[in-house]
Motif scaffolding. Structure first.
Motif, PDB file in Angstrom:
ATOM      1  N   ARG A   1       0.856  -1.181   0.000  1.00 58.52           N
ATOM      2  CA  ARG A   1       0.000   0.000   0.000  1.00 58.52           C
ATOM      3  C   ARG A   1       0.897   1.237   0.000  1.00 58.52           C
ATOM      4  O   ARG A   1       1.858   1.313   0.766  1.00 58.52           O
ATOM      5  CB  ARG A   1      -0.910   0.015   1.232  1.00 58.52           C
ATOM      6  CG  ARG A   1      -1.895  -1.145   1.293  1.00 58.52           C
ATOM      7  CD  ARG A   1      -2.769  -1.037   2.540  1.00 58.52           C
ATOM      8  NE  ARG A   1      -3.682  -2.148   2.670  1.00 58.52           N
ATOM      9  CZ  ARG A   1      -4.894  -2.206   2.108  1.00 58.52           C
ATOM     10  NH1 ARG A   1      -5.327  -1.185   1.379  1.00 58.52           N
ATOM     11  NH2 ARG A   1      -5.665  -3.261   2.289  1.00 58.52           N
TER      12      ARG A   1
ATOM     13  N   THR B   1       1.251  -5.577   9.447  1.00 56.50           N
ATOM     14  CA  THR B   1       1.639  -4.463   8.586  1.00 56.50           C
ATOM     15  C   THR B   1       3.038  -3.988   8.957  1.00 56.50           C
ATOM     16  O   THR B   1       3.354  -3.811  10.142  1.00 56.50           O
ATOM     17  CB  THR B   1       0.642  -3.295   8.719  1.00 56.50           C
ATOM     18  OG1 THR B   1      -0.656  -3.745   8.306  1.00 56.50           O
ATOM     19  CG2 THR B   1       1.058  -2.129   7.839  1.00 56.50           C
TER      20      THR B   1
ATOM     21  N   ARG C   1       6.099  -1.088   8.036  1.00 57.77           N
ATOM     22  CA  ARG C   1       6.496   0.140   7.351  1.00 57.77           C
ATOM     23  C   ARG C   1       7.776  -0.152   6.554  1.00 57.77           C
ATOM     24  O   ARG C   1       8.747  -0.678   7.081  1.00 57.77           O
ATOM     25  CB  ARG C   1       6.750   1.268   8.358  1.00 57.77           C
ATOM     26  CG  ARG C   1       7.195   2.585   7.738  1.00 57.77           C
ATOM     27  CD  ARG C   1       6.081   3.268   6.967  1.00 57.77           C
ATOM     28  NE  ARG C   1       4.973   3.620   7.827  1.00 57.77           N
ATOM     29  CZ  ARG C   1       4.863   4.777   8.482  1.00 57.77           C
ATOM     30  NH1 ARG C   1       5.801   5.707   8.348  1.00 57.77           N
ATOM     31  NH2 ARG C   1       3.815   5.015   9.250  1.00 57.77           N
TER      32      ARG C   1
ATOM     33  N   GLU D   1       3.809   0.808   2.889  1.00 53.31           N
ATOM     34  CA  GLU D   1       3.609  -0.245   3.875  1.00 53.31           C
ATOM     35  C   GLU D   1       3.273  -1.551   3.172  1.00 53.31           C
ATOM     36  O   GLU D   1       2.599  -1.558   2.136  1.00 53.31           O
ATOM     37  CB  GLU D   1       2.493   0.112   4.850  1.00 53.31           C
ATOM     38  CG  GLU D   1       2.795   1.308   5.731  1.00 53.31           C
ATOM     39  CD  GLU D   1       1.675   1.624   6.702  1.00 53.31           C
ATOM     40  OE1 GLU D   1       1.952   2.316   7.704  1.00 53.31           O
ATOM     41  OE2 GLU D   1       0.538   1.179   6.460  1.00 53.31           O
ATOM     42  N   SER D   2       3.733  -2.642   3.754  1.00 53.80           N
ATOM     43  CA  SER D   2       3.387  -3.969   3.237  1.00 53.80           C
ATOM     44  C   SER D   2       2.557  -4.700   4.288  1.00 53.80           C
ATOM     45  O   SER D   2       2.759  -4.530   5.495  1.00 53.80           O
ATOM     46  CB  SER D   2       4.651  -4.780   2.916  1.00 53.80           C
ATOM     47  OG  SER D   2       5.438  -4.970   4.076  1.00 53.80           O
ATOM     48  N   THR D   3       1.609  -5.485   3.800  1.00 50.51           N
ATOM     49  CA  THR D   3       0.756  -6.282   4.677  1.00 50.51           C
ATOM     50  C   THR D   3       0.891  -7.737   4.301  1.00 50.51           C
ATOM     51  O   THR D   3       0.751  -8.114   3.125  1.00 50.51           O
ATOM     52  CB  THR D   3      -0.712  -5.849   4.549  1.00 50.51           C
ATOM     53  OG1 THR D   3      -0.816  -4.455   4.869  1.00 50.51           O
ATOM     54  CG2 THR D   3      -1.594  -6.636   5.497  1.00 50.51           C
TER      55      THR D   3
END
Length: 735
Positions: free
Chosen positions: A17, A97, A99, A90-92
């Motif tokens: 995201r 999640t 940063r 950000e990655s999930t």
């Protein structure tokens, strides 16, 4: 390493995201990374020295950039990224999640045929550090941490806890870097505790500097993350008390012990360290509830004379006279969202006090920070959250290992280089030792900084101007700029008695009495009018101006004290050249050198300049540890493709294990991450890292080579009075 459990299965289900100015924007691809590899010889670990920025690119999805219309240079319905927009990536994965990037958008390139836009992104560190700063030299008989200058440079660049000092500032005290030094004003008392964010918070009493500036009193600080934060201002005899309550998430303002305002924090404010800003004028009070919002209430004050400040759990305080609302807002906006914390300075080799610290004038902040990093072998970079971090070399080498990576499971390809660099045989570290000159009246302007060797003749009716400069090897602290005349009969000043006491700066003009050859007499009332003044130019120069008018054209006038009619002037002060410029004390810097034997296979010496940032003991420690690095075989892995792991950070320590075709462990390397690159193609991430080996282990023979982490840990914990042999014998396996 970022916190969180990450155990990927056969397929990684991850999502990226990207937020621009707080709004999520779809993308096609993204790449970003950081590399700390320094320009050191191969004999040393390539990483951890200097200033490093995170950079990358983002290609935006056409629908998000164009929205309704096809691409065109102009259009009302389109969204386009702009230079300076904030960006958060950000990655999930598996419900967690992480940063990955915080920074700003740079140049954007648009593709006319593909209908896409690609933006360069950066963490902004380079832009912050490009700002011109002036950092005054400072001195303290009890000592001062040189690292304070590095932190002051970060503050001046807008990366500290407080906004930069301005001409209207009357109190400015950073409570960071293990010191309570106030840049403007004075500080007494001390109670310090650590905040969970990494900031130092203190309970202190401050007094503002004297100032001719008037206007509204504007005070600003940040809220501590773990405690309620309070500051009190005494204005025209009345105490104003502002507290931010963490539990209630609100600001509470009292005047003279009576609550006059309660304001909740702006719900839209996401600042990790909320600001505390207050303006007190003669007819109103303004309280900020976020960087963008404030509340105003009418109140009557006869004037706004600020005389005292007290702080409780504050990470610093800055007070200035500032009436313009736009300037107040600009000051708030200059605060970086994630300031450098007190653990910015963590090096064992930069924890001793000097009697003084040197200054910088009108240079880029990068110049100050680069000087510090190179001298102490440290690395400055923004982390994933945009927080300025300084990693000290021996600290990250001694940190524990965070993760084990097996080549057969998580390493997809790559190569390594190995070998012992025999180019250098020893290490020498040059540094500057400081010595204090303080004559009799320490801290009361009793140390003579300047006096001409001979008396100077001054022409009647013509200004005599001269420039004196501070010698390159010296710093003058607390120069007395209130230069007084010994005798000025035309103005009725007679300071002969005070002149006898060796304190303060003095000037005087006498004439050579024609009746007494070579003898000097002071000028007289009704005959001559004399004047003298001193002005500081920058940090290291002073302008002297003297003038005599009236008098006798055939007489000769000189800058000197009298020899006739001296009365109470003691003998040592008679007929001496003037002016005499005194200060509190003088720091003199002397070049010095320490050496340490490294591998011993070559006569060449690796030279490192620590300048004035390190003391003798610290320079010796650095020389020894660098020599030990030189003796250790270097193994490096460049751009090693590994299984994507969002937790891995710069300077993490990993264990990389090699296996044979039967799955048996054969070798093991404890390695330091010196760089990483991450690439996303849609929702598919890939990752490459640069690593440098710290420890090599042959698992089959059970033989382990030198452990650099243990070396640094040992040097860090062993007193500097120990000999090299004692330190070496204390290393693991040497007992």
């Amino acid at each position: 390493m970022l916190p969180g459990n990450y155990n990927p299965g056969p397929a990684i289900e991850a999502k990226l995201r990207i937020y621009v100015n707080g709004t999520e924007r779809p993308h096609l691809s993204a790449t970003y990374g950081i590399d700390s590899t320094a320009g050191l010889p191969d004999a040393f670990i390539q990483g951890g020295t200097g200033i490093t920025s995170r950079t990358g690119t983002v290609t935006w999805a056409p629908d998000s950039v164009i929205e309704a219309n096809p691409f065109q240079p102009i259009g009302e319905t389109r969204w386009t990224p702009h230079r300076g927009d904030t960006i958060i990536i950000e990655s999930t994965v598996e419900g967690a999640t992480y940063r990955e990037f915080t920074g700003y958008i740079g140049e954007t390139t648009y593709n006319l045929t593909r209908n896409t836009a690609t933006s360069k992104i950066t963490d902004g560190l380079g832009d912050f550090l490009a700002q011109k700063v002036t950092i005054n030299h400072q001195g303290n008989i009890q000592g001062i941490f040189p690292a304070w200058q590095a932190y002051r440079a970060l503050t001046a660049a807008g990366l500290g806890v407080l906004p930069p000092v301005s001409a209207s500032t009357v109190l400015h005290a950073n409570h960071q870097v293990y010191t309570s030094i106030a840049e403007v004003g004075s500080t007494t008392g001390r109670f310090m505790q650590g905040d969970s964010y990494g900031l130092h918070t203190m309970n202190l009493t401050h007094s503002p500097s004297t100032s001719t500036i008037t206007g509204d009193v504007f005070a600003i600080t940040r809220c501590a993350k773990a405690f309620d934060t309070t500051f009190r201002l005494k204005i025209d005899g009345t105490w104003y008390h502002l507290t931010f309550s963490r539990a209630a998430n609100e600001y509470r303002l009292s005047k003279g012990g009576t609550r006059i305002l309660t304001a909740p924090r702006d719900p839209a404010d996401t600042d990790p360290l909320p600001i505390m800003a207050l303006t007190i004028g003669t007819g109103h009070i303004r309280l900020w509830t976020s960087r963008k919002t404030s509340v105003k209430t009418e109140i009557q004050n006869s004037r706004t004379a600020f005389t005292r400040c007290e702080t409780v759990n504050t990470p610093g305080i800055s007070v200035r006279y500032l009436s313009d609302l736009a300037m107040q807002q600009q000051t708030i906006e200059r605060l970086h969202h994630s300031p450098a914390a007190h653990h910015l300075i963590v090096s064992r080799e930069e924890q001793q006090k000097q009697k003084g610290v040197r200054g910088f004038e009108a240079v880029e902040a990068k110049t100050v920070l680069q000087s510090f990093c190179e001298a102490t072998m440290s690395a400055l970079a923004m982390d994933e959250y945009g927080v300025p971090r300084l990693w000290a070399r021996e600290v990250f080498l001694a940190n524990p290992t965070t993760q084990n990576i097996k080549v057969s499971e998580r390493v997809f390809a790559g190569s390594f280089t190995t070998g012992r660099d025999k180019t250098y045989g020893r290490v020498e570290v040059s540094y500057q030792d400081s010595y204090i000159t303080s004559q009799g009246y320490a801290n009361t302007q009793g140390t003579l900084a300047y006096q001409p060797d001979n008396r100077l003749e001054i022409t009647l009716g013509e200004e005599l101007q001269s420039i004196i400069t501070v010698p390159a090897e010296q710093d003058w602290h607390g120069v007395d700029l209130n230069m007084r005349p010994v005798i000025d009969a035309s103005d009725g000043e007679d300071n002969r008695a005070a002149f006898n006491r060796p304190v303060g700066s003095w000037w005087g003009i006498c004439f050579e009495d024609p009746q007494y050859d070579g003898e000097m007499r002071w000028t007289g009332a009704g005959f001559e009018d004399i004047s003298g003044k001193i002005e500081q130019i920058g940090q290291r120069a002073y302008k002297l101006t003297h003038l005599v008018t009236g008098g006798q054209p055939h007489w000769k006038y000189y800058l000197t004290s009298p020899t006739l009619g001296v009365d109470v002037i003691r003998a040592g002060n008679r007929g001496v050249p003037l002016p005499m410029i005194r200060c509190d004390f003088i720091t003199t810097w002397v070049d010095s050198l320490v050496q340490s034997v490294g591998y011993g296979g070559s006569a060449l010496t690796f030279s490192h300049d620590a300048s004035w940032w390190l003391t003798k003991a610290e320079a010796q420690l650095l020389a020894r540890t660098l020599a030990e690095e030189m003796r250790t075989e270097r193994v490096t892995f460049d751009m090693l493709p590994i299984l994507w792991d969002p937790r891995i950070q710069l300077f993490d320590k990993l264990t990389i294990t090699g296996q044979d075709h039967d799955g048996n462990d054969t070798w093991e390397v404890e390695a330091l991450v010196t760089g990483k690159d991450i690439e996303w193609d849609g929702g598919v991430p890939s990752m490459k890292i640069n690593v440098a080996a710290l420890e090599l282990t042959d698992l089959r023979s059970g033989k382990s080579y030198r452990t650099l982490g243990s070396v640094y840990s040992a040097y860090r914990d062993v007193p500097s009075t120990k000999t090299y042999g004692q330190v070496y014998d204390a290393l693991p396996g040497k007992a």
